[in-house]
Structures are given as structure tokens and as C-alpha cells.
Write a protein that holds these residues in place. Structure first.
Motif, PDB file in Angstrom:
ATOM      1  N   LEU A  26       0.806  -1.215   0.000  1.00 51.93           N
ATOM      2  CA  LEU A  26       0.000   0.000   0.000  1.00 51.93           C
ATOM      3  C   LEU A  26       0.843   1.270   0.000  1.00 51.93           C
ATOM      4  O   LEU A  26       0.387   2.309  -0.455  1.00 51.93           O
ATOM      5  CB  LEU A  26      -0.947   0.016   1.200  1.00 51.93           C
ATOM      6  CG  LEU A  26      -2.055  -1.036   1.192  1.00 51.93           C
ATOM      7  CD1 LEU A  26      -2.916  -0.897   2.431  1.00 51.93           C
ATOM      8  CD2 LEU A  26      -2.912  -0.919  -0.056  1.00 51.93           C
ATOM      9  N   LEU A 103      -6.100   4.645 -16.620  1.00 48.99           N
ATOM     10  CA  LEU A 103      -7.364   3.901 -16.643  1.00 48.99           C
ATOM     11  C   LEU A 103      -8.287   4.373 -15.525  1.00 48.99           C
ATOM     12  O   LEU A 103      -8.436   3.733 -14.500  1.00 48.99           O
ATOM     13  CB  LEU A 103      -7.095   2.408 -16.483  1.00 48.99           C
ATOM     14  CG  LEU A 103      -6.398   1.774 -17.675  1.00 48.99           C
ATOM     15  CD1 LEU A 103      -6.028   0.347 -17.335  1.00 48.99           C
ATOM     16  CD2 LEU A 103      -7.290   1.794 -18.890  1.00 48.99           C
ATOM     17  N   LYS A 104      -8.843   5.536 -15.715  1.00 53.52           N
ATOM     18  CA  LYS A 104      -9.815   6.005 -14.732  1.00 53.52           C
ATOM     19  C   LYS A 104     -10.995   6.637 -15.475  1.00 53.52           C
ATOM     20  O   LYS A 104     -11.057   6.615 -16.694  1.00 53.52           O
ATOM     21  CB  LYS A 104      -9.167   6.993 -13.778  1.00 53.52           C
ATOM     22  CG  LYS A 104      -8.631   8.251 -14.442  1.00 53.52           C
ATOM     23  CD  LYS A 104      -8.076   9.151 -13.378  1.00 53.52           C
ATOM     24  CE  LYS A 104      -7.513  10.421 -13.999  1.00 53.52           C
ATOM     25  NZ  LYS A 104      -6.965  11.305 -12.997  1.00 53.52           N
ATOM     26  N   TYR A 105     -11.949   7.161 -14.696  1.00 49.85           N
ATOM     27  CA  TYR A 105     -13.124   7.742 -15.326  1.00 49.85           C
ATOM     28  C   TYR A 105     -12.696   8.701 -16.396  1.00 49.85           C
ATOM     29  O   TYR A 105     -13.348   9.121 -17.245  1.00 49.85           O
ATOM     30  CB  TYR A 105     -13.998   8.450 -14.280  1.00 49.85           C
ATOM     31  CG  TYR A 105     -13.296   9.534 -13.515  1.00 49.85           C
ATOM     32  CD1 TYR A 105     -13.162  10.818 -14.081  1.00 49.85           C
ATOM     33  CD2 TYR A 105     -12.752   9.302 -12.272  1.00 49.85           C
ATOM     34  CE1 TYR A 105     -12.481  11.793 -13.383  1.00 49.85           C
ATOM     35  CE2 TYR A 105     -12.093  10.282 -11.583  1.00 49.85           C
ATOM     36  CZ  TYR A 105     -11.954  11.543 -12.148  1.00 49.85           C
ATOM     37  OH  TYR A 105     -11.297  12.519 -11.498  1.00 49.85           O
TER      38      TYR A 105
ATOM     39  N   ILE B 621     -15.469   9.698  -8.800  1.00 54.50           N
ATOM     40  CA  ILE B 621     -14.118  10.024  -8.348  1.00 54.50           C
ATOM     41  C   ILE B 621     -13.469   8.874  -7.591  1.00 54.50           C
ATOM     42  O   ILE B 621     -12.261   8.840  -7.406  1.00 54.50           O
ATOM     43  CB  ILE B 621     -14.117  11.294  -7.468  1.00 54.50           C
ATOM     44  CG1 ILE B 621     -15.287  11.226  -6.502  1.00 54.50           C
ATOM     45  CG2 ILE B 621     -14.133  12.561  -8.290  1.00 54.50           C
ATOM     46  CD1 ILE B 621     -15.216  12.287  -5.438  1.00 54.50           C
ATOM     47  N   GLN B 623     -13.098   6.057  -8.729  1.00 51.19           N
ATOM     48  CA  GLN B 623     -12.257   5.353  -9.699  1.00 51.19           C
ATOM     49  C   GLN B 623     -11.079   6.257 -10.076  1.00 51.19           C
ATOM     50  O   GLN B 623     -11.151   7.031 -11.026  1.00 51.19           O
ATOM     51  CB  GLN B 623     -13.075   4.991 -10.937  1.00 51.19           C
ATOM     52  CG  GLN B 623     -12.361   4.023 -11.829  1.00 51.19           C
ATOM     53  CD  GLN B 623     -13.091   3.801 -13.124  1.00 51.19           C
ATOM     54  OE1 GLN B 623     -14.073   4.465 -13.402  1.00 51.19           O
ATOM     55  NE2 GLN B 623     -12.594   2.878 -13.916  1.00 51.19           N
ATOM     56  N   THR B 624     -10.006   6.133  -9.311  1.00 52.03           N
ATOM     57  CA  THR B 624      -8.901   7.068  -9.513  1.00 52.03           C
ATOM     58  C   THR B 624      -7.933   6.620 -10.581  1.00 52.03           C
ATOM     59  O   THR B 624      -7.169   7.413 -11.101  1.00 52.03           O
ATOM     60  CB  THR B 624      -8.112   7.225  -8.216  1.00 52.03           C
ATOM     61  OG1 THR B 624      -7.696   5.918  -7.806  1.00 52.03           O
ATOM     62  CG2 THR B 624      -8.934   7.865  -7.138  1.00 52.03           C
ATOM     63  N   GLY B 625      -7.901   5.298 -10.831  1.00 45.14           N
ATOM     64  CA  GLY B 625      -6.922   4.794 -11.776  1.00 45.14           C
ATOM     65  C   GLY B 625      -5.625   4.412 -11.093  1.00 45.14           C
ATOM     66  O   GLY B 625      -4.714   3.911 -11.729  1.00 45.14           O
ATOM     67  N   ARG B 626      -5.518   4.653  -9.777  1.00 43.00           N
ATOM     68  CA  ARG B 626      -4.286   4.283  -9.061  1.00 43.00           C
ATOM     69  C   ARG B 626      -4.474   2.929  -8.401  1.00 43.00           C
ATOM     70  O   ARG B 626      -5.444   2.699  -7.687  1.00 43.00           O
ATOM     71  CB  ARG B 626      -3.959   5.329  -7.994  1.00 43.00           C
ATOM     72  CG  ARG B 626      -3.370   6.559  -8.597  1.00 43.00           C
ATOM     73  CD  ARG B 626      -2.733   7.393  -7.516  1.00 43.00           C
ATOM     74  NE  ARG B 626      -2.874   8.780  -7.918  1.00 43.00           N
ATOM     75  CZ  ARG B 626      -3.498   9.689  -7.200  1.00 43.00           C
ATOM     76  NH1 ARG B 626      -4.043   9.346  -6.039  1.00 43.00           N
ATOM     77  NH2 ARG B 626      -3.577  10.916  -7.628  1.00 43.00           N
ATOM     78  N   MET B 627      -3.532   2.052  -8.642  1.00 46.54           N
ATOM     79  CA  MET B 627      -3.664   0.689  -8.174  1.00 46.54           C
ATOM     80  C   MET B 627      -3.749   0.623  -6.657  1.00 46.54           C
ATOM     81  O   MET B 627      -4.512  -0.162  -6.103  1.00 46.54           O
ATOM     82  CB  MET B 627      -2.481  -0.123  -8.665  1.00 46.54           C
ATOM     83  CG  MET B 627      -2.731  -1.597  -8.682  1.00 46.54           C
ATOM     84  SD  MET B 627      -1.206  -2.460  -8.611  1.00 46.54           S
ATOM     85  CE  MET B 627      -0.630  -2.232 -10.258  1.00 46.54           C
ATOM     86  N   GLN B 628      -3.022   1.482  -6.002  1.00 48.66           N
ATOM     87  CA  GLN B 628      -2.956   1.372  -4.547  1.00 48.66           C
ATOM     88  C   GLN B 628      -4.252   1.774  -3.876  1.00 48.66           C
ATOM     89  O   GLN B 628      -4.618   1.216  -2.847  1.00 48.66           O
ATOM     90  CB  GLN B 628      -1.800   2.206  -4.027  1.00 48.66           C
ATOM     91  CG  GLN B 628      -0.534   1.433  -4.226  1.00 48.66           C
ATOM     92  CD  GLN B 628       0.674   2.281  -4.067  1.00 48.66           C
ATOM     93  OE1 GLN B 628       0.651   3.459  -4.410  1.00 48.66           O
ATOM     94  NE2 GLN B 628       1.735   1.689  -3.545  1.00 48.66           N
ATOM     95  N   ALA B 631      -6.300  -1.248  -4.047  1.00 46.50           N
ATOM     96  CA  ALA B 631      -5.811  -2.221  -3.057  1.00 46.50           C
ATOM     97  C   ALA B 631      -6.280  -1.824  -1.668  1.00 46.50           C
ATOM     98  O   ALA B 631      -6.706  -2.667  -0.865  1.00 46.50           O
ATOM     99  CB  ALA B 631      -4.292  -2.299  -3.105  1.00 46.50           C
ATOM    100  N   MET B 632      -6.290  -0.539  -1.435  1.00 50.89           N
ATOM    101  CA  MET B 632      -6.748  -0.024  -0.152  1.00 50.89           C
ATOM    102  C   MET B 632      -8.212  -0.376   0.081  1.00 50.89           C
ATOM    103  O   MET B 632      -8.579  -0.887   1.141  1.00 50.89           O
ATOM    104  CB  MET B 632      -6.562   1.504  -0.173  1.00 50.89           C
ATOM    105  CG  MET B 632      -6.680   2.159   1.163  1.00 50.89           C
ATOM    106  SD  MET B 632      -5.341   1.633   2.231  1.00 50.89           S
ATOM    107  CE  MET B 632      -6.170   1.774   3.788  1.00 50.89           C
ATOM    108  N   VAL B 635      -8.462  -4.136   0.727  1.00 54.01           N
ATOM    109  CA  VAL B 635      -8.009  -4.550   2.055  1.00 54.01           C
ATOM    110  C   VAL B 635      -9.004  -4.098   3.114  1.00 54.01           C
ATOM    111  O   VAL B 635      -9.392  -4.884   3.995  1.00 54.01           O
ATOM    112  CB  VAL B 635      -6.599  -3.984   2.338  1.00 54.01           C
ATOM    113  CG1 VAL B 635      -6.231  -4.210   3.800  1.00 54.01           C
ATOM    114  CG2 VAL B 635      -5.597  -4.641   1.437  1.00 54.01           C
TER     115      VAL B 635
END
Lengths: 105, 649
Positions: A26, A103-105, B621, B623-628, B631-632, B635
């Protein structure tokens, strides 16, 4: 079975290992470091499998076989992940997940 | 059921296959080939039809002095509604269907041959033949149908082929408008037809013609009507209403007043099409329908529906004849003349009795259908040849063509004499029998028919003299010429048919109760003499007015004043329809409904959409596109579930 070491202690160790993995996953933004954290989590589980098998039902071998599978799968998965990371690097010259957010909105 | 007519399914099948073949290969096949294929397939079914007619009328049809109806069942219980009611697919062979087979295949064959010349060098040549085959298939299916539902299917199919062929020159806006008009008006009528069919199915428990027309059925219906006085509307029982609705369907197809408005416009199609569909075959489908259900029409409630048939027919005949007097476009004159003659046929059915010689009207109506098909197709095809020669539909561009087109002139004269009712041409016999039947029924109906006979003779010879004599316009360098031999062949063949068709002993073949009877023309009968004199005087007046250019036509038009103007504008029926649809229905019904739809229904839907959109705007919003981040969420989700499980255990 290891003399003087209880299942509780082994599982505490693997739990700590697992959450170190999660923490790493994370917090680190470098994809390679994230992959390493992932490996930590996988390995914690592999140790769990062996330990539980050995302590709770020593007569069978399923747990140990599973951990062998996990090792093999982890290797394959790492190869795949590395290939993706390599490709990503070629495309964007970057392996920082904070920067890669197409890959986002 | 196998019998000696089981080959009959080939008759509609061959044109269907031709249509499919030509339809798929229309782009690849070069010009004359597709025409030859179409004509060859038509020739084969023409021969089959003649063979069928011979076999039916002279070999197997007549059993114990009555023509049998023979049914070829192709699929029993094709659609199963209930144990009592279902739809079969079958072919019905009886005198009128065999007669119609001969009419349809003869005219269609002639039109195919004629079109080899007429459609020469047209870009849609192969498409034209494909559509003609489709039409022939549908029409043959219609005449052979064994039940009301099947006839409805083919009824719509002829409507579609008519639509396709009227709009054949689809690059012309007027043709497109005309095809739409024809389709919509006939569809409107067909809605009533369908309601009528369903009512018949509901009350009579069958769609089958043979069962419907059997005496036991109409006696049952009569008893049912007598016992169910309550089941009536405006004093007429529901069953009569069903028959009236079915007749409205027939009115639409047969261009009876007030649903005739599509027929004059349908003349936008190629002329062979007008000859085939809008003169000889499809437009008489309404007459055929009434003839099909004739025993029902005659017996149910003492023939109330049949009286309506007679009145509508007589009125349409007179109405159309008056309009035909004033039209300038030759195809439109012929269109109104067709409408008038179909009115004649309807009138003949309407005034007819049932048994033996009383069924003269029925026989005469069918006979007139037969002869009319011949001479009206001939008139249209000749008109096509003339239009081909002078490149105009209007009479003012014609005149003096007799010396350029002698053959066309001759066959046109034959056809005009036939339609006017001059012996020995075909129209005389059928028309005279209609007038005789009408005279026995009601003097007013007869009077209308008699008047129409005179008007018909007048406007046909007005056409004849103005095209072939009268003043010759300046044709310039491009002199009119006689049509090519393919067209002439069709003209001459139909001309011969027109001359001999009147001598067919029709009453021996077709009659209301299917029993042959003998009818002959009594030459000293005052009715016969009167009708010949009426026709002759019509021709005489036309001769005086139009043989040479005279000032009479203008004087008469001026003397008629408003009447002439009204007739010339077709009594403003089109305008009336436009008024009713645009000013009343669109303005006061459609517009409020459209408003409701646009504001209330659409408004609600838009509100729903807008709400979802706004909500999505808020939550997207995540859906940020950041993998973490994902993951957050994952979890935290797992932890939450684990917590829940621990808590509840």
C-alpha cells in the motif's frame, strides 16, 4: 514439528510477515517494490500451509504439496508481472504507480 | 389430401422462386436474360393454369350438375388457436379461383412480354421483373387461398408488391409519395378487414371458405343472430358488421368511394404495372373477396351487407365516371374508368340473387371481371405504347397519332368499343347482363348503371379521338413511331381476347350456387337496345366534340361552370382527406398527444436519466486509476468482512 516452537509462534510470525507485505504494497509506489511486497504475502501463506499441515494433521501431506504449488505459481506470476512492468516502462518510461493512472473515469 | 390437382401448389411456387432468384441476382444478370427468365416462368404457369381450367371445367369439376370445390391441404392446423379454431394452409379450387387463375396468368404473361420492349434500357430492368414475379406469386396465392387468414396474408403481400411497383422510379418524389399513399390507404382499409376476419373467426368458429359457405354454416349463423338480438350494434347484428368490415377491406383494395384516392396516384408506376395491378388483377381483389364469401353475404340477415355492396358499387361507378370525363392525363382517365368498372362489378354482385337464373348478377359480375381484365389491360398497355411514343401523359401532347401508330389505334378502338358495350366485343355481354340483373333488382341502381354506360362510352371515345385524331401537335423531328414487336404482340393477343371473350358461355361455368344455367342475349329486349343506343350516343357525342378540334368542349365546360371545376379536381376528395388528417386529426389529436409524449413521458425519462447522471458524477471520483487506492479499498473491505464475521460469531 520444531522442538520448543508452538504453532502460535509460527503463525504470529507469518501474520507479521503478511502485514509487512500489505503495508509495503500500500505504501510503496515503485512497482518492483510492490511486487516484492506481494511475494512476502505469498510466502507468509506458504509457511502457514506447511506449519498447519505439520502441527495439526501430520499424517497427510496436502499442505506441503500446496506450498510447492505456491512456489511454482509465484515464480510464474512474477515472470508475468515483470514482463508487464517492463512493457509499461517501455511505454511510459516510468514504473511509479502514482504517475501511471490512465485507466480512470 | 392427394388428388388430381395436387400439382397446383406449383402455380404460386414458380413465380416465388423466380422472384427469389431474380431478386438475389438482379445486379448480376444482364438486361434481356432476367426478362426471359421471368417470362418463361410465367409462360409455364400460364400453361398450367389453362390446363387446370380445362381439367376443372370440362373433366372433373362438374359432379351431379354442380361444380365441386376441391381443397388441397398443404398443412393442417398450421396455427392452432383452440380446439375449435385453427388456420390451415391449403389451396381451394372452385369456379372463381380457376377463372382468376386464368385471368391473372394471362394478363401477367402479356405484361411480362410487353415489358421486354417497354422496360428496354431501364436501369431497374431486373428489379422490375423480380417485383412482377413477387406480385404474380402473391396474387395467385390470394386467389387460391382456402381460408380468410391465408387470403389476408396474400392480401398484404399484393399490397407490398403494389407499393414496390408504384414506387418503382423511387428517385421521383411524386412516385414515392404515391406509393406511400397507396400503401397507407389500403392498410387503413385492411385494418377493418382484419377486424372482420377476427369477428368471423370468433362467431363462426372457422376461417375456412368451404365451411363458411356451406348452407349449414349460414343457417347456424342465422339462428344464432335470431337468438342473440342483444349482439347487435345500430340494429345490425355483429355478423353483418363483420361482413361489412371485410367489405371495407375490399373497398380499399378495389378503390371504392371513399377509399379510392390512391388509385389515380398509383399511375406513377410504370405503365405495364398499371395494366397488371391497377387495372386487371389486384384492384379486383375486393370483388373477388365478396364473390368468395358470396353465400354469406347473401344469406346473413337477408343480405344487408350485400345491399351496401350494391350501393357503394353503384355510387363509385357514377362518381368515377363523372371525374373521368374531365381528366387530361390519359392514365388518370383510365384509372377512373377502372374504378368505375369495378364499381359496376360490385354493383352486379350486390344486385344478384342466389339460385339458378337469379344469380345472374353474380355471374355477370364475374364475367365483367374477366372481360374487363382483358380490355382494360389492353387499354393500359396501348396507353403505355402511346406514352412511349410521345413521351407525355397528357392528351394535349397527342393527336393525329392514327397515321403513326395504326396497330395501336386499332387495338385501342377495339378495347374502347368493348368497354363502351358495343356488340360483339367482350364488354357488351358482361355489361348487358349486369344491367339486366340491376333492372330486376332496383330501377334506380339500373338507372345509375345505364347512365354510367353512356358516360363510359363518351369518355373512352373522347380519349380515342383526342389521341388518334383531333389536332396534331408539333412533334418536331422526333416523330412518334409504332411500338416494338414484343409490345405489339401483347396488344394484338389481348385485342383478340377482347373480341372473343364475350362468346364464352360464362353462365355455364361460374354461378352463385355453382349450378350451370343458361343465359343468352335477347336482341329484341328493350333493355339491350337501350344500352346499345346509350353507348352509341355516347360515342356519337364524343365524335362530334372531339373528332376534329371544335369549340364544343370549352362551351360545355363553361356551361357546366362550377360542376366542371369540381369534377376536374376530383370533387376535392383528396383535399378533404388532407383537411381531415392535417387540420383535424393532426391539430386536435396528434399534437396534444405529441405534447404529452414530449413533455410528460419524455420529461419523466429525462429526469430519471439526469438523476443517474448527477449521481454518477459524484461517485465516479472513487475510480482514480491508481492501483494502490483499489488495493486499499480491497483490504479495507476484507478487514470489514472479517470484523463482521468475528463479531457475529
Amino acid at each position: 514439528m520444531i522442538e520448543g516452537v508452538s504453532l502460535f509462534e509460527i503463525m504470529s510470525l507469518t501474520t507479521i510477515l503478511f502485514f509487512i507485505g500489505i503495508y509495503g504494497f500500500l505504501t510503496r509506489t515503485n512497482l518492483i517494490a510492490m511486487l516484492m511486497s506481494l511475494e512476502l504475502m505469498v510466502n507468509a501463506e506458504a509457511v502457514n500451509f506447511v506449519a498447519i499441515n505439520k502441527y495439526l494433521s501430520p499424517a497427510v501431506l496436502q499442505g506441503q504439496i500446496f506450498s510447492l504449488f505456491i512456489i511454482a505459481l509465484a515464480a510464474a506470476e512474477t515472470a508475468l508481472a515483470l514482463a508487464i512492468i517492463l512493457h509499461l516502462y517501455r511505454l511510459t518510461e516510468n514504473i511509479d504507480v502514482k504517475e501511471v493512472e490512465e485507466l480512470k473515469y | 389430401m392427394m388428388n388430381e390437382f395436387s400439382y397446383l401448389y406449383l402455380i404460386p411456387l414458380i413465380p416465388l422462386l423466380t422472384f427469389i432468384f431474380l431478386g438475389f441476382t438482379a445486379k448480376k444478370i444482364k438486361e434481356p436474360i432476367s426478362g426471359y427468365i421471368g417470362t418463361a416462368s410465367l409462360l409455364s404457369i400460364f400453361i398450367l393454369s389453362l390446363y387446370t381450367a380445362y381439367k376443372y371445367f370440362f373433366v372433373v369439376g362438374l359432379v351431379d350438375g354442380k361444380y365441386q370445390s376441391i381443397k388441397i391441404m398443404l398443412k393442417e392446423n398450421w396455427i392452432h388457436f383452440s380446439d375449435k379454431l385453427g388456420i390451415d394452409i391449403g389451396l381451394l379450387v372452385d369456379p372463381i379461383s380457376v377463372m382468376m387463375l386464368v385471368v391473372v396468368t394471362t394478363i401477367s404473361l402479356m405484361v411480362h412480354i410487353y415489358s421486354l420492349g417497354y422496360m428496354h434500357d431501364d436501369t431497374g430492368y431486373s428489379r422490375f421483373y423480380a417485383y412482377l414475379s413477387l406480385f404474380t406469386f402473391s396474387m395467385l396465392g390470394l386467389v387460391l387461398s382456402s381460408n380468410l387468414f391465408m387470403i389476408y396474408i396474400f392480401w398484404e403481400l399484393v399490397g407490398v408488391s403494389s407499393f414496390l411497383l408504384i414506387g418503382f422510379y423511387f428517385e421521383k418524389p411524386s412516385a414515392v409519395a404515391a406509393s406511400k399513399k397507396a400503401f397507407i390507404v389500403t392498410r387503413f382499409a385492411d385494418m377493418f378487414f382484419l377486424i372482420g376476419i377476427l369477428m368471423v373467426g370468433y362467431f363462426a368458429h372457422t376461417f375456412d371458405f368451404e365451411t363458411l359457405n356451406s348452407p349449414s354454416t349460414y343457417e347456424t349463423i342465422q339462428n344464432w343472430i335470431a337468438n342473440h338480438q342483444i349482439a347487435s350494434f345500430m340494429g345490425i347484428s355483429v355478423f353483418t358488421w363483420a361482413l361489412i368490415f371485410i367489405y371495407i377491406g375490399g373497398m380499399g383494395k378495389s378503390a371504392m368511394f371513399p377509399l379510392h384516392i390512391w388509385l389515380p396516384d398509383a399511375m406513377e408506376g410504370p405503365t405495364p404495372v398499371s395494366a397488371l395491378i391497377h387495372a386487371a388483377t389486384m384492384v379486383v381483389a375486393g370483388v373477388f373477396l365478396v364473390a368468395r364469401l358470396y353465400p354469406l353475404y347473401f344469406h346473413v340477415e337477408d343480405g344487408f351487407a350485400l345491399r351496401i355492396v350494391a350501393v357503394v358499387g353503384a355510387f363509385s361507378a357514377l362518381f368515377a365516371a363523372i371525374i373521368a370525363l374531365t381528366q387530361e392525363d390519359i392514365k388518370r382517365v383510365l384509372a377512373f374508368s377502372t374504378m368505375s368498372q369495378i364499381g359496376y362489378m360490385m354493383m352486379a354482385l350486390g344486385v344478384s340473387g342466389f339460385n339458378g337464373h337469379e344469380g345472374l348478377g353474380y355471374m355477370a359480375g364475374m364475367f365483367h371481371l374477366f372481360t374487363h381484365a382483358m380490355f382494360k389491360a389492353l387499354l393500359f398497355l396501348t396507353a403505355g405504347a402511346i406514352i412511349h411514343a410521345v413521351h407525355s401523359n397528357y392528351m394535349k401532347d397527342m393527336g393525329g397519332l392514327n397515321k403513326y401508330m395504326p396497330v395501336s389505334s386499332l387495338v385501342f378502338l377495339i378495347a374502347a368499343l368493348a368497354i363502351s358495350g358495343i356488340p360483339p366485343f367482350a364488354g357488351f355481354f358482361s355489361k348487358d347482363e349486369i344491367l339486366t340483373a340491376a333492372f330486376e333488382y332496383n330501377i334506380f341502381i339500373w338507372l345509375v348503371g345505364f347512365l354510367v354506360a353512356g358516360l363510359t362510352a363518351f369518355y373512352m371515345f373522347r380519349l380515342y379521338f383526342r389521341i388518334f385524331f383531333n389536332k396534331q401537335p408539333d412533334y418536331g423531328d422526333h416523330k412518334p413511331h409504332e411500338a416494338p414487336y414484343t409490345m405489339l404482340f401483347a396488344l394484338i393477343f389481348l385485342g383478340l381476347m377482347t373480341m372473343i371473350a364475350g362468346f364464352i358461355p360464362f353462365s355455364e361455368l361460374v354461378s352463385a350456387d355453382r349450378m350451370p344455367f343458361h343465359s343468352h342475349i335477347e336482341w329484341t329486349d328493350p333493355l339491350v337496345i337501350a344500352s346499345i343506343l346509350m353507348a352509341a350516343s355516347g360515342i356519337g357525342v364524343a365524335y362530334l366534340m372531339y373528332y376534329k378540334e371544335t369549340s364544343y368542349p370549352e362551351k360545355v365546360a363553361t356551361a357546366m361552370g362550377k360542376g366542371y371545376k369540381w369534377a376536374k379536381n376530383k370533387f376535392y376528395i383528396d383535399e378533404l382527406y388532407i383537411f381531415i388528417t392535417h387540420k383535424i386529426i393532426f391539430e386536435h389529436v396528434s399534437k396534444p398527444i405529441a405534447w404529452f409524449d414530449r413533455n410528460v413521458i419524455d420529461g419523466f425519462m429525462n429526469l430519471l436519466g439526469l438523476t443517474v447522471e448527477k449521481l454518477a458524477e459524484r461517485i465516479k471520483i472513487i475510480q482514480t486509476g491508481r492501483m494502490q487506492d483499489y488495493a486499499m479499498y480491497f483490504v479495507s473491505g476484507v478487514i470489514a468482512i472479517v470484523m463482521l464475521i468475528i463479531y457475529f460469531n
